[in-house]
Write an enzyme that holds these catalytic residues in place. Sequence first.
Site, mmCIF file in Angstrom:
data_model
loop_
_atom_site.group_PDB
_atom_site.id
_atom_site.type_symbol
_atom_site.label_atom_id
_atom_site.label_comp_id
_atom_site.label_asym_id
_atom_site.label_seq_id
_atom_site.Cartn_x
_atom_site.Cartn_y
_atom_site.Cartn_z
ATOM 1 N N GLY A 37 -3.255 0.522 -1.466
ATOM 2 C CA GLY A 37 -3.123 0.983 -2.842
ATOM 3 C C GLY A 37 -2.036 1.581 -2.974
ATOM 4 N N CYS A 38 -1.722 2.370 -4.247
ATOM 5 C CA CYS A 38 -0.437 3.472 -4.212
ATOM 6 C C CYS A 38 -0.400 4.163 -3.173
ATOM 7 C CB CYS A 38 -0.747 3.994 -5.492
ATOM 8 S SG CYS A 38 0.545 5.342 -5.809
#
Length: 236
Positions: A37-38
């Site tokens: 993810g981020c």
Amino acid sequence: MVATEHAHDQAGRLENIPQQPLHQIDTPFEKATFGMGCFWGCDSLFGATKGVLRTRVGYAGGSTESPAYKKMGDHTEVIEIDYDPQTISYNDLLDLFWNNHEYGLTTRMKRQYMSLILYHNEQQRQIAEASRAEEQVKRAPEQIITEIAPAGPFYPAENYHQKYRLQGHTDLAKGIGLTPDLLHTSHVAARLNGYLIGVSGLKQFEDEADLLGLSKDQVQYVREYVIQNEGGGIFC
């Protein structure tokens, strides 16, 4: 006016006290690379994990040349970790990987945020595949969609992405002498980037605070944030 003066005094204490922040550490290391993810959140998570020496975030896993944040092509946001295998194992890192996805572990996302393990040798490949199989059993009937692939070129992300949480504490960053190069290589910066949002908790921070080369005021400053944020989320 008093508050302004207090803030100015605090900034001076954080910036202007002679010390030797522990930027460079010569411990033998191995690399691990994950997409989960981020990358801001996992930079903090792994940065303050015991046995992790350095972190940097960037783009990998694709074929596009010279990717950038606004022109990533087919690459994924990843974190590259230098870790001491005598202190933390690759399996330990994978446990953190499986249990700290913001999204994308069982839900299809665009490639930028996909769940990805990039292995650096055959042993890592075997461990990663066995770990994924074990995790699938735990999460059934959900289907894990994490990809496992060989680590190719790693392209460091722009400096404003590196140690993102620490850079939000401008006076502390200045006080430890954080430079653009050190954003990618500093041990103490990696640790603080996690501790400031409560990663690993107060006891671990206090156990190693004296080893990080911080002033007493810097230690107290970080300590207050660890207490405030311990147990909170790491996500973007």
